[in-house]
Design an enzyme around this catalytic site. Structure first.
Site, PDB file in Angstrom:
ATOM      1  N   LYS A   1     -14.582  -7.054 -29.192  1.00 42.25           N
ATOM      2  CA  LYS A   1     -14.073  -6.559 -27.900  1.00 42.25           C
ATOM      3  C   LYS A   1     -15.137  -5.722 -27.211  1.00 42.25           C
ATOM      4  O   LYS A   1     -15.687  -4.800 -27.818  1.00 42.25           O
ATOM      5  CB  LYS A   1     -12.808  -5.719 -28.106  1.00 42.25           C
ATOM      6  CG  LYS A   1     -11.585  -6.574 -28.336  1.00 42.25           C
ATOM      7  CD  LYS A   1     -10.306  -5.749 -28.299  1.00 42.25           C
ATOM      8  CE  LYS A   1      -9.104  -6.648 -28.473  1.00 42.25           C
ATOM      9  NZ  LYS A   1      -7.869  -5.854 -28.671  1.00 42.25           N
TER      10      LYS A   1
ATOM     11  N   THR B   1      -7.675 -11.656 -22.489  1.00 42.26           N
ATOM     12  CA  THR B   1      -8.498 -12.840 -22.744  1.00 42.26           C
ATOM     13  C   THR B   1      -8.976 -12.890 -24.191  1.00 42.26           C
ATOM     14  O   THR B   1      -9.576 -13.883 -24.599  1.00 42.26           O
ATOM     15  CB  THR B   1      -9.726 -12.853 -21.814  1.00 42.26           C
ATOM     16  OG1 THR B   1     -10.256 -11.530 -21.796  1.00 42.26           O
ATOM     17  CG2 THR B   1      -9.365 -13.309 -20.422  1.00 42.26           C
TER      18      THR B   1
ATOM     19  N   LYS C   1     -22.423  -1.867 -23.069  1.00 42.53           N
ATOM     20  CA  LYS C   1     -21.630  -0.720 -23.497  1.00 42.53           C
ATOM     21  C   LYS C   1     -21.867  -0.535 -24.999  1.00 42.53           C
ATOM     22  O   LYS C   1     -21.978  -1.540 -25.691  1.00 42.53           O
ATOM     23  CB  LYS C   1     -20.130  -1.005 -23.258  1.00 42.53           C
ATOM     24  CG  LYS C   1     -19.765  -1.257 -21.794  1.00 42.53           C
ATOM     25  CD  LYS C   1     -18.320  -1.769 -21.684  1.00 42.53           C
ATOM     26  CE  LYS C   1     -18.024  -2.208 -20.245  1.00 42.53           C
ATOM     27  NZ  LYS C   1     -16.690  -2.792 -20.084  1.00 42.53           N
TER      28      LYS C   1
ATOM     29  N   SER D   1     -17.312  -4.726 -16.009  1.00 44.97           N
ATOM     30  CA  SER D   1     -17.075  -5.623 -17.153  1.00 44.97           C
ATOM     31  C   SER D   1     -18.360  -6.168 -17.727  1.00 44.97           C
ATOM     32  O   SER D   1     -19.337  -6.367 -17.008  1.00 44.97           O
ATOM     33  CB  SER D   1     -16.204  -6.794 -16.678  1.00 44.97           C
ATOM     34  OG  SER D   1     -16.206  -7.848 -17.608  1.00 44.97           O
ATOM     35  N   ALA D   2     -18.365  -6.454 -19.022  1.00 44.63           N
ATOM     36  CA  ALA D   2     -19.531  -7.067 -19.669  1.00 44.63           C
ATOM     37  C   ALA D   2     -19.549  -8.575 -19.470  1.00 44.63           C
ATOM     38  O   ALA D   2     -20.538  -9.242 -19.754  1.00 44.63           O
ATOM     39  CB  ALA D   2     -19.503  -6.753 -21.168  1.00 44.63           C
TER      40      ALA D   2
ATOM     41  N   GLU E   1     -10.367   1.450 -20.048  1.00 42.37           N
ATOM     42  CA  GLU E   1     -11.066   0.653 -21.066  1.00 42.37           C
ATOM     43  C   GLU E   1     -10.192   0.404 -22.292  1.00 42.37           C
ATOM     44  O   GLU E   1      -9.418   1.274 -22.684  1.00 42.37           O
ATOM     45  CB  GLU E   1     -12.301   1.427 -21.541  1.00 42.37           C
ATOM     46  CG  GLU E   1     -13.607   0.921 -21.006  1.00 42.37           C
ATOM     47  CD  GLU E   1     -13.997  -0.463 -21.493  1.00 42.37           C
ATOM     48  OE1 GLU E   1     -13.405  -0.971 -22.462  1.00 42.37           O
ATOM     49  OE2 GLU E   1     -14.922  -1.031 -20.897  1.00 42.37           O
ATOM     50  N   ASP E   2     -10.352  -0.765 -22.906  1.00 45.30           N
ATOM     51  CA  ASP E   2      -9.600  -1.053 -24.139  1.00 45.30           C
ATOM     52  C   ASP E   2     -10.494  -1.059 -25.376  1.00 45.30           C
ATOM     53  O   ASP E   2      -9.987  -1.184 -26.487  1.00 45.30           O
ATOM     54  CB  ASP E   2      -8.922  -2.428 -24.041  1.00 45.30           C
ATOM     55  CG  ASP E   2      -9.928  -3.556 -24.084  1.00 45.30           C
ATOM     56  OD1 ASP E   2     -10.904  -3.498 -23.306  1.00 45.30           O
ATOM     57  OD2 ASP E   2      -9.762  -4.469 -24.899  1.00 45.30           O
TER      58      ASP E   2
ATOM     59  N   ASP F   1     -12.196  -1.939 -16.561  1.00 45.78           N
ATOM     60  CA  ASP F   1     -12.704  -3.017 -17.407  1.00 45.78           C
ATOM     61  C   ASP F   1     -11.782  -4.213 -17.132  1.00 45.78           C
ATOM     62  O   ASP F   1     -10.684  -4.043 -16.596  1.00 45.78           O
ATOM     63  CB  ASP F   1     -12.626  -2.569 -18.873  1.00 45.78           C
ATOM     64  CG  ASP F   1     -12.990  -3.675 -19.833  1.00 45.78           C
ATOM     65  OD1 ASP F   1     -13.999  -4.373 -19.590  1.00 45.78           O
ATOM     66  OD2 ASP F   1     -12.276  -3.846 -20.841  1.00 45.78           O
ATOM     67  N   LEU F   2     -12.229  -5.408 -17.483  1.00 51.28           N
ATOM     68  CA  LEU F   2     -11.412  -6.605 -17.214  1.00 51.28           C
ATOM     69  C   LEU F   2     -10.674  -7.083 -18.469  1.00 51.28           C
ATOM     70  O   LEU F   2      -9.438  -6.990 -18.551  1.00 51.28           O
ATOM     71  CB  LEU F   2     -12.309  -7.724 -16.672  1.00 51.28           C
ATOM     72  CG  LEU F   2     -11.633  -9.074 -16.449  1.00 51.28           C
ATOM     73  CD1 LEU F   2     -10.584  -9.008 -15.344  1.00 51.28           C
ATOM     74  CD2 LEU F   2     -12.674 -10.148 -16.114  1.00 51.28           C
ATOM     75  N   ASP F   3     -11.458  -7.572 -19.439  1.00 52.78           N
ATOM     76  CA  ASP F   3     -10.862  -8.165 -20.636  1.00 52.78           C
ATOM     77  C   ASP F   3     -10.144  -7.096 -21.469  1.00 52.78           C
ATOM     78  O   ASP F   3     -10.758  -6.122 -21.887  1.00 52.78           O
ATOM     79  CB  ASP F   3     -11.959  -8.828 -21.494  1.00 52.78           C
ATOM     80  CG  ASP F   3     -12.672  -9.946 -20.747  1.00 52.78           C
ATOM     81  OD1 ASP F   3     -12.173 -11.064 -20.757  1.00 52.78           O
ATOM     82  OD2 ASP F   3     -13.726  -9.669 -20.125  1.00 52.78           O
TER      83      ASP F   3
HETATM   84  C1  G6P Z   1     -15.824  -8.652 -22.626  1.00 49.93           C
HETATM   85  C2  G6P Z   1     -15.017  -9.107 -23.823  1.00 49.93           C
HETATM   86  C3  G6P Z   1     -15.923  -9.645 -24.907  1.00 49.93           C
HETATM   87  C4  G6P Z   1     -16.860 -10.701 -24.333  1.00 49.93           C
HETATM   88  C5  G6P Z   1     -17.689 -10.111 -23.209  1.00 49.93           C
HETATM   89  C6  G6P Z   1     -18.620 -11.138 -22.570  1.00 49.93           C
HETATM   90  O1  G6P Z   1     -16.459  -7.459 -22.944  1.00 49.93           O
HETATM   91  O2  G6P Z   1     -14.236  -8.047 -24.351  1.00 49.93           O
HETATM   92  O3  G6P Z   1     -15.137 -10.179 -25.948  1.00 49.93           O
HETATM   93  O4  G6P Z   1     -17.711 -11.222 -25.336  1.00 49.93           O
HETATM   94  O5  G6P Z   1     -16.803  -9.613 -22.212  1.00 49.93           O
HETATM   95  O6  G6P Z   1     -17.845 -12.100 -21.926  1.00 49.93           O
HETATM   96  P1  G6P Z   1     -18.367 -13.485 -21.360  1.00 49.93           P
HETATM   97  O7  G6P Z   1     -17.197 -13.950 -20.537  1.00 49.93           O
HETATM   98  O8  G6P Z   1     -19.575 -13.222 -20.541  1.00 49.93           O
HETATM   99  O9  G6P Z   1     -18.662 -14.363 -22.521  1.00 49.93           O
HETATM  100 MG    MG Z   2     -12.322  -4.852 -22.621  1.00 46.90          MG
END
Ligand code: G6P
Ligand code: MG
Length: 217
Positions: A44, A16, A144, A113-114, A168-169, A8-10
């Site tokens: 999150k 972030t 997710k 990542s989402a 994943e967090d 996962d990224l964030d």
């Molecule tokens: C991640 C973050 C979320 C964020 C989502 C979409 O899952 O944890 O907080 O809303 O990505 O990110 P974006 O950059 O597309 O707004």
């Molecule tokens: Mg995350």
């Protein structure tokens, strides 16, 4: 043969959440809606659309479809001012070292990542070359805890889902990994991420030996 790793990224590679917090808070407050850190926690791993839906719900507010899109765009524009100021110093401790270790051992790596800003963030922090495949909010339709993002990652890497390890967090992300029959590694609080197969506070707690052992099939 080795397992494939999906990150996962964030919240795993970069923090972030603090930038999302600033941008959502400014937007919510502008609509007369309170927004605190506890609410930010609940966003999150939640997509941009669903995050805004939740914030409007919390504030008992409804907007037209057109305004909804404008609000999402405004939030993202604000968020991107933080993203564009990011550099390698934003990479969380030991993440780059662990990615290098995996690379040195020829272990396939994907991003799952989402976020629709994932590629932009990876470029800012100079980590793009570590990823064999990138699956983000622009590639998937189901959020997710649906396993789609990780299953697409596995497919792109040519790996069997049960031979994948996910970092994943978020609770939704751990559930997505579990729903995909993958090994789930929680990064954060054990009490929050108790559904994960293993949990660590951060990457400094993960030994090289553990990672290499995990990679063996
Ligand atoms: C991640 C973050 C979320 C964020 C989502 C979409 O899952 O944890 O907080 O809303 O990505 O990110 P974006 O950059 O597309 O707004
Ligand atoms: Mg995350």
């Amino acid at each position: 043969k080795t397992k494939a790793f999906i990150f996962d990224l964030d919240g795993v590679i970069v923090d972030t959440a603090k930038f999302h917090f600033q941008a959502w808070k400014r937007l919510a407050n502008g609509l007369g809606i309170d927004f605190d850190h506890e609410q930010n926690e609940q966003l999150k791993g939640v997509s941009r659309v669903n995050s805004l839906k939740k914030i409007l719900e919390w504030g008992n507010t409804s907007v037209s479809e057109e305004e909804f899109i404008q609000l999402m765009d405004k939030k993202n524009e604000d968020y991107l001012t933080y993203v564009d100021a990011m550099d390698e110093s934003e990479i969380l401790p030991q993440v780059k070292e662990k990615l290098q270790l995996l690379k040195d051992n020829n272990i396939p790596i994907a991003l799952g990542s989402a976020s629709k800003n994932a590629r932009r963030i990876l470029d800012k922090i100079n980590l793009t070359p570590f990823f064999d495949e990138i699956v983000d909010g622009t590639n998937v339709t189901k959020a997710k805890p649906d396993p789609e993002v990780f299953l697409v990652g596995a497919e792109k890497l040519g790996a069997d889902p049960k031979d994948c390890v996910v970092f994943e967090d978020s609770i939704a992300g751990i559930q997505a990994a579990n729903n995909a029959q993958m090994t789930s590694i929680g990064i954060g609080e054990q009490a929050v991420l108790h559904e994960a197969d293993h949990t660590f506070q951060d990457f400094t707690e993960i030994s090289d030996e553990f990672l290499i052992k995990l990679a063996r099939i």
